[in-house]
Design an enzyme around this catalytic site. Sequence first.
Site, PDB file in Angstrom:
ATOM      1  N   GLY A  39       3.696  -4.926  -3.533  1.00  0.00           N
ATOM      2  CA  GLY A  39       4.665  -5.612  -2.682  1.00  0.00           C
ATOM      3  C   GLY A  39       6.077  -5.066  -2.678  1.00  0.00           C
TER       4      GLY A  39
ATOM      5  CG  HIS B 148      -1.023   5.495   6.694  1.00  0.00           C
ATOM      6  ND1 HIS B 148      -2.099   4.858   6.104  1.00  0.00           N
ATOM      7  CD2 HIS B 148      -1.292   6.822   6.656  1.00  0.00           C
ATOM      8  CE1 HIS B 148      -2.978   5.774   5.736  1.00  0.00           C
ATOM      9  NE2 HIS B 148      -2.520   6.958   6.053  1.00  0.00           N
TER      10      HIS B 148
HETATM   11  C1  GRF Z   1       2.401   1.858   0.275  1.00  0.00           C
HETATM   12  O1  GRF Z   1       2.356   3.222  -0.047  1.00  0.00           O
HETATM   13  C2  GRF Z   1       1.923   1.649   1.688  1.00  0.00           C
HETATM   14  O2  GRF Z   1       2.287   2.667   2.553  1.00  0.00           O
HETATM   15  C3  GRF Z   1       0.440   1.619   1.520  1.00  0.00           C
HETATM   16  O3  GRF Z   1       0.233   0.931   0.305  1.00  0.00           O
HETATM   17  C4  GRF Z   1       1.368   1.080  -0.539  1.00  0.00           C
HETATM   18  C5  GRF Z   1       1.814  -0.298  -0.868  1.00  0.00           C
HETATM   19  O4  GRF Z   1       2.924  -0.366  -1.655  1.00  0.00           O
HETATM   20  N1  GRF Z   1      -0.210   1.080   2.676  1.00  0.00           N
HETATM   21  P1  GRF Z   1       3.668  -1.742  -1.874  1.00  0.00           P
HETATM   22  O5  GRF Z   1       2.625  -2.823  -2.080  1.00  0.00           O
HETATM   23  O6  GRF Z   1       4.528  -2.014  -0.682  1.00  0.00           O
HETATM   24  O7  GRF Z   1       4.478  -1.539  -3.123  1.00  0.00           O
END
Ligand code: GRF
Length: 191
Positions: free
Chosen positions: A20, A113
């Site tokens: 998150g 992404h």
């Molecule tokens: C991020 O790298 C996002 O791009 C991918 O999952 C990861 C999540 O990170 N889809 P977080 O939960 O926001 O720390």
Amino acid sequence: MKNYSGKNKVKTAIFVSGSGTNLKNLIKFSKKLNSPISINLVISNNLKSKGFLFAKKNKINTVFYSFNNNKNYESLLSKLNKLNIKLICLAGFMKILPKSFIKNFKGKILNIHPSLLPKYKGLNTHERAFKNKEKYVGCTVHFVNSKLDSGKIVIQKKTKLFKKDTISSIKKRVLKLEHKIYPIAIEKILL
Ligand code: GRF
């Protein structure tokens, strides 16, 4: 430029599954005076998600939804409509939304992404980019359509891949970029 002060802010829901950090960053962004969004709901398929727990702790409306039963999205949809949600931000959300759901929010769902799309859709993006000795890695904010990581790109940011890089150093550096571009992407589509 549109004015999004006070009640005019676009009511936004964040979908989260994991740590998150993007969610936290978007919450922080939403609290800025000139931010075009307010975060009115956080949805998670994972009760233990740090992002979900953070939202709860910060008294943001949260809903757990398993996303295991593809047929019954009625209650989720009615929750979103009841709160007048006009934008959905997927932030480390690890489930694939069904087509019928996406249809209901056409052009209103964003995803972040960790790759320079259209390269490396799906999982383990950094591992694959690293293995392929790419010159650059990066991240993309895009609209969500019915095909995985394939909707219209809003913004991308890249960073050089250095010899000394490891998967973990890439992850860290790209995550920082993610935190930079997600708010910019939101401003770009709303302002
Ligand atoms: C991020 O790298 C996002 O791009 C991918 O999952 C990861 C999540 O990170 N889809 P977080 O939960 O926001 O720390």
